[in-house]
Design a protein around this motif. Structure first.
Motif, PDB file in Angstrom:
ATOM      1  N   ALA A  18       0.767  -1.152  -0.066  1.00 42.66           N
ATOM      2  CA  ALA A  18       0.182  -0.016  -0.004  1.00 42.66           C
ATOM      3  C   ALA A  18       0.901   1.326   0.081  1.00 42.66           C
ATOM      4  O   ALA A  18       0.708   2.160  -0.521  1.00 42.66           O
ATOM      5  N   GLY A  22       1.056   4.248  -2.836  1.00 40.40           N
ATOM      6  CA  GLY A  22       0.995   5.505  -2.346  1.00 40.40           C
ATOM      7  C   GLY A  22       1.818   6.477  -3.169  1.00 40.40           C
ATOM      8  O   GLY A  22       1.760   7.640  -3.439  1.00 40.40           O
ATOM      9  N   GLY A  26       0.865   9.489  -5.498  1.00 39.75           N
ATOM     10  CA  GLY A  26       1.384  10.678  -5.340  1.00 39.75           C
ATOM     11  C   GLY A  26       2.152  11.231  -6.474  1.00 39.75           C
ATOM     12  O   GLY A  26       1.930  12.462  -6.747  1.00 39.75           O
ATOM     13  N   ARG A  30       1.225  14.214  -9.144  1.00 35.55           N
ATOM     14  CA  ARG A  30       2.111  15.346  -9.413  1.00 35.55           C
ATOM     15  C   ARG A  30       2.405  15.689 -10.891  1.00 35.55           C
ATOM     16  O   ARG A  30       2.367  16.557 -11.266  1.00 35.55           O
ATOM     17  N   ASP A 141      -7.760   8.281  -1.902  1.00 31.62           N
ATOM     18  CA  ASP A 141      -8.414   8.679  -0.620  1.00 31.62           C
ATOM     19  C   ASP A 141      -9.339   7.634  -0.022  1.00 31.62           C
ATOM     20  O   ASP A 141      -9.021   7.117   1.109  1.00 31.62           O
ATOM     21  N   ALA A 144      -7.556   4.647   1.000  1.00 32.43           N
ATOM     22  CA  ALA A 144      -6.624   4.561   2.206  1.00 32.43           C
ATOM     23  C   ALA A 144      -7.705   4.796   3.315  1.00 32.43           C
ATOM     24  O   ALA A 144      -7.633   4.171   4.452  1.00 32.43           O
ATOM     25  N   SER A 145      -8.849   5.302   3.019  1.00 36.23           N
ATOM     26  CA  SER A 145      -9.914   5.177   4.167  1.00 36.23           C
ATOM     27  C   SER A 145     -10.761   3.905   4.171  1.00 36.23           C
ATOM     28  O   SER A 145     -11.193   3.493   5.221  1.00 36.23           O
ATOM     29  N   GLN A 239     -15.748  22.633  -6.917  1.00 38.81           N
ATOM     30  CA  GLN A 239     -15.978  23.123  -5.664  1.00 38.81           C
ATOM     31  C   GLN A 239     -14.760  23.949  -4.696  1.00 38.81           C
ATOM     32  O   GLN A 239     -13.841  23.324  -4.684  1.00 38.81           O
TER      33      GLN A 239
ATOM     34  N   PHE B 116      -8.655  16.274   6.692  1.00 38.72           N
ATOM     35  CA  PHE B 116      -8.328  15.096   5.400  1.00 38.72           C
ATOM     36  C   PHE B 116      -9.207  14.074   5.194  1.00 38.72           C
ATOM     37  O   PHE B 116      -8.803  13.417   4.568  1.00 38.72           O
ATOM     38  N   PRO B 118     -11.498  10.657   6.569  1.00 43.59           N
ATOM     39  CA  PRO B 118     -11.093   9.522   7.379  1.00 43.59           C
ATOM     40  C   PRO B 118      -9.865   8.883   6.755  1.00 43.59           C
ATOM     41  O   PRO B 118      -9.682   8.878   5.903  1.00 43.59           O
ATOM     42  N   ILE B 119      -9.404   7.909   7.650  1.00 42.18           N
ATOM     43  CA  ILE B 119      -8.283   6.919   7.277  1.00 42.18           C
ATOM     44  C   ILE B 119      -8.621   5.755   8.048  1.00 42.18           C
ATOM     45  O   ILE B 119      -9.003   5.791   9.124  1.00 42.18           O
ATOM     46  N   LEU B 127      -0.155   6.102   1.966  1.00 40.43           N
ATOM     47  CA  LEU B 127      -1.362   6.154   0.927  1.00 40.43           C
ATOM     48  C   LEU B 127      -1.900   7.264   1.078  1.00 40.43           C
ATOM     49  O   LEU B 127      -2.083   7.856  -0.006  1.00 40.43           O
ATOM     50  N   LYS B 128      -2.055   7.621   2.284  1.00 42.67           N
ATOM     51  CA  LYS B 128      -3.132   8.699   2.459  1.00 42.67           C
ATOM     52  C   LYS B 128      -2.564  10.099   2.269  1.00 42.67           C
ATOM     53  O   LYS B 128      -2.786  10.767   1.432  1.00 42.67           O
ATOM     54  N   ARG B 130       0.401  10.965  -0.069  1.00 37.96           N
ATOM     55  CA  ARG B 130       1.278  10.398  -0.998  1.00 37.96           C
ATOM     56  C   ARG B 130       2.067  11.231  -1.910  1.00 37.96           C
ATOM     57  O   ARG B 130       2.814  10.950  -2.810  1.00 37.96           O
ATOM     58  N   ALA B 131       1.782  12.568  -1.837  1.00 38.31           N
ATOM     59  CA  ALA B 131       2.718  13.626  -2.617  1.00 38.31           C
ATOM     60  C   ALA B 131       4.104  13.362  -2.321  1.00 38.31           C
ATOM     61  O   ALA B 131       4.354  13.003  -1.424  1.00 38.31           O
ATOM     62  N   GLU B 155      -1.990  20.887  -0.521  1.00 35.49           N
ATOM     63  CA  GLU B 155      -2.916  20.043  -1.087  1.00 35.49           C
ATOM     64  C   GLU B 155      -3.353  21.343  -2.129  1.00 35.49           C
ATOM     65  O   GLU B 155      -3.804  22.277  -1.809  1.00 35.49           O
ATOM     66  N   ARG B 156      -3.789  20.835  -3.311  1.00 37.30           N
ATOM     67  CA  ARG B 156      -4.236  21.691  -4.408  1.00 37.30           C
ATOM     68  C   ARG B 156      -5.813  21.539  -4.740  1.00 37.30           C
ATOM     69  O   ARG B 156      -6.261  22.425  -4.936  1.00 37.30           O
ATOM     70  N   VAL B 157      -6.171  20.252  -4.613  1.00 38.31           N
ATOM     71  CA  VAL B 157      -7.591  19.906  -5.060  1.00 38.31           C
ATOM     72  C   VAL B 157      -8.240  19.426  -4.060  1.00 38.31           C
ATOM     73  O   VAL B 157      -7.457  18.827  -3.225  1.00 38.31           O
ATOM     74  N   PRO B 158      -9.471  19.657  -3.634  1.00 41.32           N
ATOM     75  CA  PRO B 158     -10.352  20.365  -4.292  1.00 41.32           C
ATOM     76  C   PRO B 158     -10.058  21.983  -4.148  1.00 41.32           C
ATOM     77  O   PRO B 158     -10.582  22.700  -4.790  1.00 41.32           O
ATOM     78  N   PHE B 159      -9.689  22.328  -3.075  1.00 36.67           N
ATOM     79  CA  PHE B 159      -9.015  23.620  -2.902  1.00 36.67           C
ATOM     80  C   PHE B 159      -7.680  23.536  -2.146  1.00 36.67           C
ATOM     81  O   PHE B 159      -7.311  22.772  -1.429  1.00 36.67           O
TER      82      PHE B 159
END
Ligand SMILES: Nc1ncnc2c1ncn2[C@@H]1O[C@H](COP(=O)(O)OP(=O)(O)O)[C@@H](O)[C@H]1O
Ligand SMILES: [Mg+2]
Lengths: 242, 419
Positions: A18, A22, A26, A30, A141, A144-145, A239, B116, B118-119, B127-128, B130-131, B155-159
């Motif tokens: 995992a 990730g 990522g 990017r 995400d 991961a969740s 959004q 962020f 849930p994880i 994994l959460k 990951r950048a 973090e770029r998206v969603p804002f």
């Protein structure tokens, strides 16, 4: 208890898989972000970096494949665990394709940067890529969740992306007809838009895989499509908030 | 239920250990303090942490001294006096994760879930997050390699959101780590606005400059002997230099407003008189654009607390916009009233022009924002008028309300607080 120890080191192997997904995710996110950024700002240097970075994803995909096979051979996992491992292989190959698409966009930057374009041409592309990136992020995400109910929204997003792509395509056609000098750049931009739209398709694939990993079932069939002709997705409809 | 099955048993062990282990607490608090300092923590947060450790240190022996009536021990249920790292994490306002040596998340505090999402318990932190930078950062921590004390994460998206992130081992041999985020979005946004502003300002200055340079070239070359063209060109050049002068005035005005320390004005200003003066000073423009200014002002003095010169600037800008952009309506009204003593004072400038499309209204007070760049340029606009207005009104504790309907006109109302 030896049984517990085995389970424990098995869990660790799964987690390391995992972690690697990730890293790939990522990186792929990017690359898309930077490829589109390079396109919008005409930054050929950034585009070159994106192209170089693609090798990392190829390498990682191979690594994940090898690790997964090694785990399967060693542990002979069943049901849920097997789904997890096979799922990781599938996700890594989708992510590798996302990288290829980003690379393809990056390769077009130089051609478009030569003829300076009005910025409005790029506004739609940026908005489209925001949508696709948001979708990809949501899906990873959700992975991961491990919450399957987060995944069903992905289809709606996919429709948004399609609608936006269609409107963007029309807009680019208009520019081409307005001024023949726009044709070369706009053609490249159409391909870039198509690539971004396909990033969204891969996100949907990943959503299906993740759903399967978590629940063991396939993502419920699509709801019947309504008539979409009245639907308009404005570039600003991503959004914003916080 | 599936999830529960998949949740490995070691996780429960670890979580139980986390819940029970008291020794961890002091170490965790100390680490948090250290992490906070790494993040350039404001003294307050650090002091709170210290106070917390002290309070716990005081409480612990006392509670233990009471004997162990409700200690249920092994089952992992509440043990007397056993405040844990989880309890500690809950009082931290910033997003925080506790994870183990394999990168499995053991605990996410509420702030983290809010920020962020849930994880899964036991899920992969990498994994959460990951950048590439943060993935590598966590990797370094896990491998015990030298890592920078903190990194920036965006973090770029969603804002767009920006964080400063630090990681630390907690509890020595426990093999546990903490990852702490500090939100930097606001600072970044202000920074970005500043650079945008400079870029915009130079762009605005360069446009007229380029046109002047072009005319000079033509005057020295092709149009050297053409008297009529020369006159024409000089006129345009004069307009452009006037525009530049105006832009510089507006920029200086804004920067003066910003440089002044925040002090509420204390003068008493009679709005009736002030508005009549403003209206007079713009009568020339009104004639030029073909609008009639109608005043609807009370006879009796209408006093508010404010700075006279600044308020002149506010209403001159609003009235000028109404005359310029609403000229097609042929008339503009300027009204001031206070419903009853001790109520808000409202001044409204109304035009009957084309109106402003809804989606632009929230943005027109931004610097350099124009609904239509060409119209604004043609009207010698700088795009700074409403930004100045908003700035001044904020200092006055007053607010601006904009109502507009396309095809019917716009009204800008300033509400002054009572008193
Ligand atoms: N009364 C109005 N009617 C229509 N549009 C307006 C009105 N007032 C302001 N605007 C719009 O808001 C923009 C910003 O106004 P302002 O900050 O005063 O800048 P400027 O007048 O220098 O362009 C204008 O360019 C115009 O598009
Ligand atoms: Mg103005």
């Amino acid at each position: 208890m030896p049984g517990q120890n085995i389970r424990r080191s098995f869990d660790q192997e799964l987690r390391s898989l995992a972690n690697q997904i990730g890293a790939m995710g990522g990186h792929a996110e990017r690359m898309v972000e930077q490829a589109v950024g390079a396109l919008v700002s005409g930054d050929t240097e950034l585009a070159r970096i994106v192209i170089e970075n693609d090798a990392f994803l190829d390498l990682k995909e191979r690594e994940i494949g090898e690790n997964a096979v090694a785990i399967i051979a060693k542990r002979q996992p069943m049901a849920g665990d097997l789904r997890e491992i096979v799922g990781a292989i599938r996700i890594s190959s989708d992510l590798e394709r996302v990288g290829d698409l980003a690379k393809n966009i990056a390769k077009r930057v130089a051609a478009i940067a030569e003829v300076r374009q009005p910025t409005q041409l790029f506004r739609g592309i940026s908005a489209l890529s925001d949508l696709a990136l948001a979708q990809l992020k949501e899906v990873l995400d959700a992975y991961a969740s491990r919450l399957p109910d987060k995944i069903s929204f992905v289809r709606d997003r996919d429709e948004d992306i399609d609608a936006m792509y269609t409107s963007l395509f029309r807009e680019l056609l208009t520019y081409m007809m307005e001024d023949p000098r726009n044709i070369t750049a706009c053609t490249h931009l159409v391909f870039c838009a198509k690539n971004i739209e396909r990033v969204g398709d891969h996100a949907t694939n990943i959503a299906e895989t993740v759903y399967h990993i978590i629940t063991g079932a396939t993502l419920p069939a699509e709801r019947p499509k309504e008539d979409m002709s009245h639907r308009v997705t404005a570039p600003g409809s991503v959004q914003k908030g916080g | 239920m599936k999830e529960r099955e998949m949740q490995p048993s070691w996780l429960e062990t670890a979580a139980g250990r986390l819940r029970r282990n008291r020794v961890l607490l002091a170490a965790a608090a100390a680490s948090l303090l250290a992490v906070d300092l790494f993040l350039g923590g404001r003294g307050i947060a650090a002091m709170l942490a210290v106070a917390f450790v002290l309070a716990v240190a005081v409480l612990l022996p006392e509670r233990e001294g009471e004997g162990k009536p409700n200690a249920t021990g092994r089952n992992g249920t509440e043990q007397a006096g056993a405040l844990s790292a989880v309890d500690l994490a809950a009082v931290v306002q910033d997003p925080l994760y506790i994870f183990d040596r394999t990168g499995a998340v053991l605990h996410a505090n509420e702030a983290a879930t809010l920020a962020f999402g849930p994880i899964a318990p036991g899920g992969s932190l990498q994994l959460k997050f990951r950048a590439p930078e943060i993935h590598a950062f966590i990797g370094h921590v896990l491998e015990g390699k030298e890592a920078p004390p903190a990194i920036d994460y965006i973090e770029r998206v969603p804002f767009e959101r920006a964080y400063r992130v630090a990681a630390m081992p907690i509890g020595g041999e426990g093999g546990l780590y903490v990852l702490l985020f500090r939100d930097q979005s606001e600072a970044r946004r202000i920074d970005r606005m500043r650079t945008d502003f400079i870029a915009n300002a130079s762009h605005e200055l360069r446009t007229p400059l380029a046109s002047i340079a072009g005319f000079i070239e033509t005057l020295r070359g092709p149009a050297r002997n053409d008297a009529k063209a020369r006159d024409n060109f000089l006129q345009i050049m004069q307009k452009q230099t006037a525009r530049m002068a105006r832009l510089i005035d507006d920029l200086l005005s804004l920067s003066r407003l910003e440089a002044k320390p925040y002090v509420r004005p204390t003068e008493r200003v009679d709005l009736g008189r002030l508005l009549r003066e403003v209206s007079d000073s713009l009568s020339h423009l009104a004639t030029e654009t073909g609008v009639a200014i109608k005043l609807d002002l009370p006879e009796a003095p209408l006093e508010v607390t404010g700075n006279r010169d600044e308020l002149v600037q506010v209403f001159a800008n609003l009235l000028e916009n109404a005359c310029k952009y609403g000229s097609s309506g042929g008339r503009v009204t300027l009204q001031a009233r206070r419903e009853k003593p001790g109520a808000e004072t409202a001044v409204t400038v109304t035009d009957f022009g084309p109106g402003i499309p809804q989606e632009h209204i929230p943005r027109i007070t931004e610097r350099f924002y124009r609904v239509d760049v060409e119209t604004s340029r043609a009207q010698k606009g700088t795009g700074l008028g409403l930004a100045i207005v908003k700035h001044i009104l904020t200092r006055h504790g007053a607010r601006l309300s904009i109502r507009s309907k396309v095809g019917e006109g716009s009204s800008f109302t300033v509400y002054f607080p009572p008193g």
